[in-house]
Write a protein that holds these residues in place. Sequence first.
Motif, PDB file in Angstrom:
ATOM      1  N   SER A 138       0.838  -1.206   0.000  1.00 47.95           N
ATOM      2  CA  SER A 138       0.000   0.000   0.000  1.00 47.95           C
ATOM      3  C   SER A 138       0.867   1.247   0.000  1.00 47.95           C
ATOM      4  N   ILE A 139       1.920   1.232   0.809  1.00 51.29           N
ATOM      5  CA  ILE A 139       2.827   2.383   0.861  1.00 51.29           C
ATOM      6  C   ILE A 139       3.549   2.558  -0.475  1.00 51.29           C
ATOM      7  N   GLY A 151       4.351   5.460  -5.567  1.00 55.29           N
ATOM      8  CA  GLY A 151       4.355   5.504  -7.024  1.00 55.29           C
ATOM      9  C   GLY A 151       3.563   6.690  -7.539  1.00 55.29           C
ATOM     10  N   GLY A 152       2.417   6.960  -6.888  1.00 51.94           N
ATOM     11  CA  GLY A 152       1.621   8.130  -7.268  1.00 51.94           C
ATOM     12  C   GLY A 152       2.358   9.427  -7.004  1.00 51.94           C
ATOM     13  N   LEU A 153       3.085   9.473  -5.885  1.00 57.24           N
ATOM     14  CA  LEU A 153       3.861  10.670  -5.554  1.00 57.24           C
ATOM     15  C   LEU A 153       4.979  10.883  -6.571  1.00 57.24           C
ATOM     16  N   GLN A 178      -1.553  21.425 -10.921  1.00 52.09           N
ATOM     17  CA  GLN A 178      -0.478  20.438 -10.829  1.00 52.09           C
ATOM     18  C   GLN A 178       0.080  20.389  -9.412  1.00 52.09           C
ATOM     19  N   VAL A 179       0.255  21.552  -8.785  1.00 49.01           N
ATOM     20  CA  VAL A 179       0.776  21.586  -7.420  1.00 49.01           C
ATOM     21  C   VAL A 179      -0.228  20.982  -6.445  1.00 49.01           C
ATOM     22  N   GLU A 180      -1.514  21.208  -6.675  1.00 48.48           N
ATOM     23  CA  GLU A 180      -2.548  20.589  -5.825  1.00 48.48           C
ATOM     24  C   GLU A 180      -2.462  19.066  -5.907  1.00 48.48           C
ATOM     25  N   GLY A 181      -2.224  18.546  -7.103  1.00 49.72           N
ATOM     26  CA  GLY A 181      -2.073  17.096  -7.268  1.00 49.72           C
ATOM     27  C   GLY A 181      -0.859  16.577  -6.533  1.00 49.72           C
ATOM     28  N   PHE A 182       0.220  17.344  -6.552  1.00 48.71           N
ATOM     29  CA  PHE A 182       1.434  16.961  -5.837  1.00 48.71           C
ATOM     30  C   PHE A 182       1.183  16.934  -4.329  1.00 48.71           C
ATOM     31  N   SER A 194      -0.833  13.957  -3.391  1.00 49.37           N
ATOM     32  CA  SER A 194      -0.040  12.718  -3.410  1.00 49.37           C
ATOM     33  C   SER A 194       0.806  12.588  -2.148  1.00 49.37           C
ATOM     34  N   VAL A 195       1.363  13.703  -1.680  1.00 54.50           N
ATOM     35  CA  VAL A 195       2.127  13.682  -0.428  1.00 54.50           C
ATOM     36  C   VAL A 195       1.230  13.245   0.719  1.00 54.50           C
ATOM     37  N   ASN A 196       0.021  13.834   0.777  1.00 57.19           N
ATOM     38  CA  ASN A 196      -0.905  13.503   1.867  1.00 57.19           C
ATOM     39  C   ASN A 196      -1.369  12.056   1.800  1.00 57.19           C
ATOM     40  N   SER A 197      -1.463  11.496   0.612  1.00 54.51           N
ATOM     41  CA  SER A 197      -1.821  10.081   0.479  1.00 54.51           C
ATOM     42  C   SER A 197      -0.748   9.197   1.105  1.00 54.51           C
ATOM     43  N   VAL A 198       0.510   9.565   0.906  1.00 49.00           N
ATOM     44  CA  VAL A 198       1.604   8.806   1.503  1.00 49.00           C
ATOM     45  C   VAL A 198       1.534   8.905   3.028  1.00 49.00           C
ATOM     46  N   LEU A 199       1.356  10.125   3.539  1.00 53.06           N
ATOM     47  CA  LEU A 199       1.333  10.332   4.991  1.00 53.06           C
ATOM     48  C   LEU A 199       0.165   9.596   5.642  1.00 53.06           C
TER      49      LEU A 199
END
Length: 453
Positions: free
Chosen positions: A48-49, A54-56, A264-268, A271-276
């Motif tokens: 999962s991580i 990969g998305g990040l 694009q920055v919102e998507g980035f 993605s960071v928040n998904s990892v966290l």
Amino acid sequence: MSSIGGVGSGLDIQRLVSQLVAAERAPQAQRLSQVESTARSQLSSLGSISSVLGGLKSAAAGFSSATGIGARTVSLSSTSYLTASASSSAQTGSYSIDVISLARAAKQSSSPQTSIDTSLGSGALTLSVGGSAFTVNPGGGPITLGELRDSINSATNNTGVAATLVSADDGVRLVLTGRDTGASKNLSLSGSGDLNAFAAAFTVNAVASNAQVRVDGNLTSSATNTFASAIAGVSFTATKSETDPVATRTTLTVGRDNGAARTQVEGFVSSVNSVLSTVKVTTLFNTSTGVSSPLTGDALPRTLVSQLRNALGAAVPGQPAGFESLNSVGISFQADGSLKLDAARFDKAMNENPQAVSALFTGGNGYTGMGARISSLVDSFTGTNGVITSRNKSINDRIANVGRQVDALDLRMERVQKNYLAQFTAMEKIVAQLQGTSSFLSNQLSQLSNLNR
């Protein structure tokens, strides 16, 4: 295993042996099952991580393209004469464009013939496009108008001519059209034998020519209708020539696409928040129930979060003051640990110094931008020699080892079962013998008792 009943003892030996083996197997089997279950749960959590990492990486790698940060908008005062696009290298500004003429291909027509089957006699025909020639009917045999058309179109060495037949009031004409536009692609032809006179009678319908436009009054030409270098970073295609360029002049305006950059920055950030959040779920310990997650207490996810936060918070070298970090352009960590984009601050930074904001993410002047920095961090965890990749291998090795231990346990339990059966079988024989002896003695005692009477 054969079915053995307790003939002498009356015991269900089959069932008794199974229960004894199961009781002996249970603690070890349970331990191995727990080890495997824990390993598979850890493997799933690491998967999962890896997935959100990969998305990040995709979001971070996207900063190397011109679809977001550095994207440009192109607007035209009129769409009647041009279409246009711009890359991130285009400078913002306005340009006046007059379409003087469109590019043309060469075109010539033969003298009229009676029909498609009209014989042109014998001979060969050589056609040249921009100085590159090829010959049809090189053998010089008899040929009709239709056969000549087909020979031109099917020639494997055709250098750029399409042949068609056009029927008019005065007869059928062979029309030759160059496949490419531009002044260097003019068409000429010559013949031998009867086809010499046929070639000499061709009429020029159109001379190959370049497209011409004026950009801010400066004349420029192109072999095609597309101008890819007239304005640095801008490509535009002329679609129609202007009859009065001064009155119908087109204004092309290049602007910054702040909306695409923010998206694009919102998507980035997302993605960071998904990892966290994924790391949080896989390491959570429920104090109320005492239930832990697969990676609770594991150092790997803690290291990942620590390195990610450090990378996101660190300044990018070479940046001007006020644009050296994510926080300086409105991207910061919140009290709950998540990353947040302040759209108003980001837009303000883009308006003040879009080049600096772009360089913060994409890099420049020999420095690595935030996009490449985060991509490299992700690779250190999920790459070929990454931390998570190595951990996955270790866990898979552990699962394989559990499988080998289970196989060994099965073999050992088979031996234990055989031993138990052998022991109980021997016991049954002894019991049977004792019962036989008991019956014999009882019988003898009974006979003695009868004699005494």
